[in-house]
Design an enzyme around this catalytic site. Sequence first.
Site, PDB file in Angstrom:
ATOM      1  CG  HIS A 131       3.184   0.643  -5.625  1.00 33.50           C
ATOM      2  ND1 HIS A 131       3.483   1.686  -4.788  1.00 33.50           N
ATOM      3  CD2 HIS A 131       3.759  -0.456  -5.068  1.00 33.50           C
ATOM      4  CE1 HIS A 131       4.200   1.246  -3.767  1.00 33.50           C
ATOM      5  NE2 HIS A 131       4.388  -0.039  -3.912  1.00 33.50           N
ATOM      6  CD  GLN A 157      10.160  -7.714  -2.139  1.00 39.30           C
ATOM      7  OE1 GLN A 157      10.053  -7.511  -0.958  1.00 39.30           O
ATOM      8  NE2 GLN A 157       9.457  -7.038  -3.044  1.00 39.30           N
ATOM      9  N   GLY A 213       0.818  -1.213   0.000  1.00 42.77           N
ATOM     10  CA  GLY A 213       0.000   0.000   0.000  1.00 42.77           C
ATOM     11  C   GLY A 213       0.850   1.261   0.000  1.00 42.77           C
ATOM     12  CG  LEU A 228      -0.633   1.299  -3.726  1.00 38.71           C
ATOM     13  CD1 LEU A 228      -1.666   0.642  -4.637  1.00 38.71           C
ATOM     14  CD2 LEU A 228       0.528   0.354  -3.473  1.00 38.71           C
ATOM     15  CG  HIS A 229       5.019   5.087  -5.154  1.00 35.60           C
ATOM     16  ND1 HIS A 229       5.621   4.390  -6.177  1.00 35.60           N
ATOM     17  CD2 HIS A 229       5.487   4.536  -4.008  1.00 35.60           C
ATOM     18  CE1 HIS A 229       6.435   3.490  -5.680  1.00 35.60           C
ATOM     19  NE2 HIS A 229       6.358   3.544  -4.354  1.00 35.60           N
ATOM     20  NE  ARG A 267      10.225   1.692   5.101  1.00 38.17           N
ATOM     21  CZ  ARG A 267      10.114   0.399   4.758  1.00 38.17           C
ATOM     22  NH1 ARG A 267      10.481   0.000   3.547  1.00 38.17           N
ATOM     23  NH2 ARG A 267       9.632  -0.488   5.603  1.00 38.17           N
ATOM     24  N   GLY A 301       8.787  -4.846  -8.393  1.00 31.72           N
ATOM     25  CA  GLY A 301       9.704  -3.782  -8.812  1.00 31.72           C
ATOM     26  C   GLY A 301      11.152  -4.190  -8.602  1.00 31.72           C
ATOM     27  NE  ARG A 302      15.768  -4.793 -13.025  1.00 33.78           N
ATOM     28  CZ  ARG A 302      16.571  -5.451 -13.840  1.00 33.78           C
ATOM     29  NH1 ARG A 302      16.070  -6.238 -14.755  1.00 33.78           N
ATOM     30  NH2 ARG A 302      17.875  -5.300 -13.759  1.00 33.78           N
ATOM     31  CE  LYS A 303      12.034   1.484  -3.834  1.00 32.13           C
ATOM     32  NZ  LYS A 303      12.476   1.025  -2.492  1.00 32.13           N
TER      33      LYS A 303
HETATM   34  O1  PAF Z   1       7.699  -5.115  -1.930  1.00 33.08           O
HETATM   35  C1  PAF Z   1       6.777  -5.073  -1.094  1.00 33.08           C
HETATM   36  O2  PAF Z   1       5.993  -4.135  -1.057  1.00 33.08           O
HETATM   37  C2  PAF Z   1       6.631  -6.217  -0.095  1.00 33.08           C
HETATM   38  O3  PAF Z   1       7.862  -6.669   0.345  1.00 33.08           O
HETATM   39  C3  PAF Z   1       5.768  -7.365  -0.620  1.00 33.08           C
HETATM   40  C4  PAF Z   1       6.402  -8.061  -1.811  1.00 33.08           C
HETATM   41  C5  PAF Z   1       4.402  -6.843  -1.013  1.00 33.08           C
HETATM   42  C6  PAF Z   1       5.573  -8.421   0.468  1.00 33.08           C
HETATM   43  O4  PAF Z   1       4.941  -7.889   1.589  1.00 33.08           O
END
Ligand code: PAF
Length: 298
Positions: free
Chosen positions: A42, A158, A36, A38-39, A192, A152-154
């Site tokens: 996203h 992850q 959430g 979101l920007h 953030r 996202g690749r940022k």
């Molecule tokens: O990248 C994020 O916003 C989070 O780490 C994710 C993948 C939604 C998991 O909570």
Amino acid sequence: MSQPSCVVHHEPESLRQACNDARAKGLRVGLVPTMGALHAGHAALVSEAHRRCGFVAATVFVNPTQFGPNEDFAKYPRTLDRDVALCAEAGACCVFAPPVEAMYPPGEATRVRVSGLTEVLCGASRPGHFDGVATIVTKLFALAGPCTAVFGRKDYQQLKVIERLVRDLLLPVEIVGHPIVREPDGLARSSRNRYLSDAEHARALSLSAGLSDAVHAFERGERRVGVLRGIVRSRMEPAVDSIDYVELAHADTVQPHGDEETLGARALLAVAAKVGPARLIDNVVLGEDPAPKVEEAR
Ligand code: PAF
């Protein structure tokens, strides 16, 4: 003009049913997991999923298990109404926004851990973070059964963790990594960023400026890890409050290279730093990504 509509599901079973119905109609299901706030970054992920799939579900869930005890879980911005409008505009058919107890039922005792990729970079300073990410993403995949999921690749590390997870658990989902979306001045978009004052925002630009300098040096032929790290640190050190890491790493395994090493044709350059109240990350893949365009005067 009327707003595109977007159904909001709060119950896991109702998301599962919506995705089953879409598949029964022959639609490909696309998933965009988010926390959430979101920007535009996203919105680009949702649009990419929409381009690939006839039915797109975005998820909005501030996942408690990926936050450390001294991190910003409690104050992480929660802006569901605006998030739903953005998702609808970008092409999502539904948003899944469950309560915590629905995703972590009483007595829950299961974590998904991807080893190797998760102990370095962000994993070194955020122990358990990637276990939380891997666990919630696995649960979301189990509910939605997506054909495609866009990240996202940022959050490069992850993305690599999720790619590994999908391969290891034989999950039938295509993982798409979307290029970093930047603000007009070059700062990587992040939920953030809203914690930053104007002065902190200006200081935060040292992350993308450092990466940019390193890309130019790499393009001129610089391959020494220590020298490239020094180029980035010299930009960031005077501007940020603390540097978590500036690392050159293997672009697939994310294992850091030592300062004495010399790079090959491609490497991940990743940074993390604290600026004011925000912990920010950014990266480029040297040999692949263009230099971020940075406009430092604000
Ligand atoms: O990248 C994020 O916003 C989070 O780490 C994710 C993948 C939604 C998991 O909570």
